[in-house]
Scaffold this active site. Structure first.
Site, short mmCIF file in Angstrom:
data_model
loop_
_atom_site.label_atom_id
_atom_site.label_comp_id
_atom_site.label_asym_id
_atom_site.label_seq_id
_atom_site.Cartn_x
_atom_site.Cartn_y
_atom_site.Cartn_z
CD GLN A 42 -3.04 0.09 -0.11
OE1 GLN A 42 -2.99 -1.11 -0.36
NE2 GLN A 42 -3.80 0.91 -0.83
CG HIS B 162 -7.54 -0.76 1.21
ND1 HIS B 162 -6.85 0.37 0.79
CD2 HIS B 162 -8.21 -1.22 0.12
CE1 HIS B 162 -7.10 0.57 -0.50
NE2 HIS B 162 -7.91 -0.37 -0.92
CG ASP C 61 -5.57 -2.71 -5.00
OD1 ASP C 61 -6.57 -2.13 -4.54
OD2 ASP C 61 -4.40 -2.37 -4.72
CG HIS D 113 -48.51 22.49 0.40
ND1 HIS D 113 -47.80 23.61 0.06
CD2 HIS D 113 -47.64 21.45 0.31
CE1 HIS D 113 -46.55 23.28 -0.22
NE2 HIS D 113 -46.42 21.97 -0.07
#
Length: 434
Positions: free
Chosen positions: A260, A328, A361, A420
């Site tokens: 990594q 991760h 990956d 409304h």
């Protein structure tokens, strides 16, 4: 001589400020990056293609006459890549497609009561841009991670962009995914082109893909500058956090941390363990393994952001991890699956010593476009749903509206919204006097 520094800390001996600094992913150059990115975005917005050519020459050292890869070159890519690469890509494609096809959600169509019908339908986002990091280490696998769910979602107007020169392997991956529009653009200027559009490039509705700090900042700023533009998530420099126990293999752990750390100068890797001896064993293997790796400079740089932390217990390790919310999370633990319930925040989880992050990956089938900088607390990893919109539908019969009218009137009057109430009463009066 490249050497991994000690960087081992005891959590219980650290101050509150030190703890906060560790669990907070901070880009110390954020203000500087923000200013540079803003200038690039505004330049591209004002000068379009001219600005894009200028920045491509400046940053990529390439003079472009045409931003788009020709169809001839895209087609030819099949002849210019090795067969073993094609086989590997095909396996990755099939696994990703299989997992992502299962993510399609069903439309909802229900009669709430007699005369009231409600629906939820899905529709693809019409125009999308896919950003693929390139340069020295082009992320060919990201082409699959973005293109496959986009195609499954049914997106019709897809443009993929990556810094030039674009490798044949990346073009081949795009080709097998059915992507036909490929832009030779990278960095913040590519995001600007997708966001604003130019004389030769159509603007998009949503931008996807990971990138360095400049790309991430450009996505965030573009979302604010362009009305209606959306992005997938803030996905910047990569992170991994490993939780390990006394049964863990320190050689495996060291390899995962280095894998990594080699992504980017600003990547961050962390190891949490309650076993001090394991921490030093991992440090030994880190220095042993780095000797054989090509991206030593990246690793040494990212190691400055990284830590090995000795905790008092496994429970404390999980508490720290949940606060950090890693992109991760690897569980180098015996019977690792039983600890899933303790995880609140993580982009993607890798269970056990035989599940390296490298597999996720490329080839397991899950998506590797994940939130960083602690955004895993509120964002999920990329899925088919990110390429779609959910639209609700309702239909009321005349008789059912009569039954609902009084309650609608009560609620609208309680909110002080006369119009409304009138929108219902005018219908009731129309029916009454017929």
């Amino acid at each position: 001589m490249y050497k991994i520094s000690k960087n081992i800390f005891n959590w219980d001996n650290m101050s509150i400020i030190e703890k906060i600094n560790i669990i907070t992913s901070v880009n110390n150059k954020k203000c500087e990056i923000q200013n540079k990115v803003f200038k690039i975005l505004k330049d591209v917005e004002k000068h379009g293609d001219v600005a894009l050519k200028k920045y491509t020459l400046k940053f990529d050292k390439i003079k472009l006459n045409d931003f788009f890869v020709s169809r001839k070159r895209l087609k030819k890519s099949s002849l210019l890549v090795k067969n073993d690469f094609k086989k590997a890509i095909l396996m990755s494609f099939n696994n990703i497609q299989k997992f992502h096809k299962l993510q399609k959600i069903k439309d909802i169509d229900v009669n709430i009561s007699s005369g009231i019908r409600c629906q939820r339908i899905t529709t693809p986002i019409d125009s999308i841009g896919l950003y693929i990091p390139g340069g020295i280490t082009p992320l060919i696998s990201t082409v699959l991670m973005l293109s496959i769910p986009a195609k499954i979602a049914g997106c019709s107007n897809i443009v993929l962009c990556s810094p030039p020169p674009i490798k044949n392997e990346m073009l081949y991956a795009a080709k097998i995914c059915g992507i036909k529009k490929i832009l030779q653009l990278g960095g913040a200027q590519a995001i600007a082109a997708l966001a604003f559009g130019t004389n030769t490039i159509h603007k998009v509705n949503k931008i996807f893909g990971p990138g360095n700090a400049f790309v991430t900042e450009a996505k965030i700023q573009a979302r604010e500058l362009v009305s209606g533009l959306s992005i997938d998530m803030p996905a910047g420099p990569s992170e991994v956090l490993i939780i390990a126990d006394e049964f863990s293999n320190p050689e495996f752990i060291a390899a995962d941390l280095l894998a990594q750390a080699e992504h980017d100068y600003n990547s961050q890797v962390m190891l949490l363990t309650s076993h001090k001896n394991l921490a030093y064993d991992v440090l030994f293997y880190l220095n042993k393994q780095i000797k054989n790796l090509s991206r030593k400079e990246y690793i040494i740089s990212s190691w400055k952001n990284s830590k090995i932390i000795v905790t008092s217990s496994l429970e404390e390790s999980f508490n720290i991890s949940n606060q950090y919310a890693p992109e991760h999370l690897i569980l180098h633990l015996q019977n690792a699956r039983k600890y899933l319930s303790q995880i609140k925040n993580a982009g993607s989880i890798f269970i056990g010593s035989w599940t390296p992050e490298s597999a996720g990956d490329y080839i397991t089938g899950t998506n590797h476009v994940l939130p960083t900088y602690g955004y895993a607390k509120t964002y999920s990893g990329l899925s088919v749903l990110d390429f779609q919109k959910l639209i609700t539908v309702q239909e009321i019969s005349k008789i059912s509206l009569k039954d609902l009218a009084n309650n609608i009137s009560i609620l609208s009057k309680a909110e002080g919204l006369d119009a409304h109430d009138y929108a219902v009463s005018v219908r009731m009066n129309s029916w009454k006097f017929k």
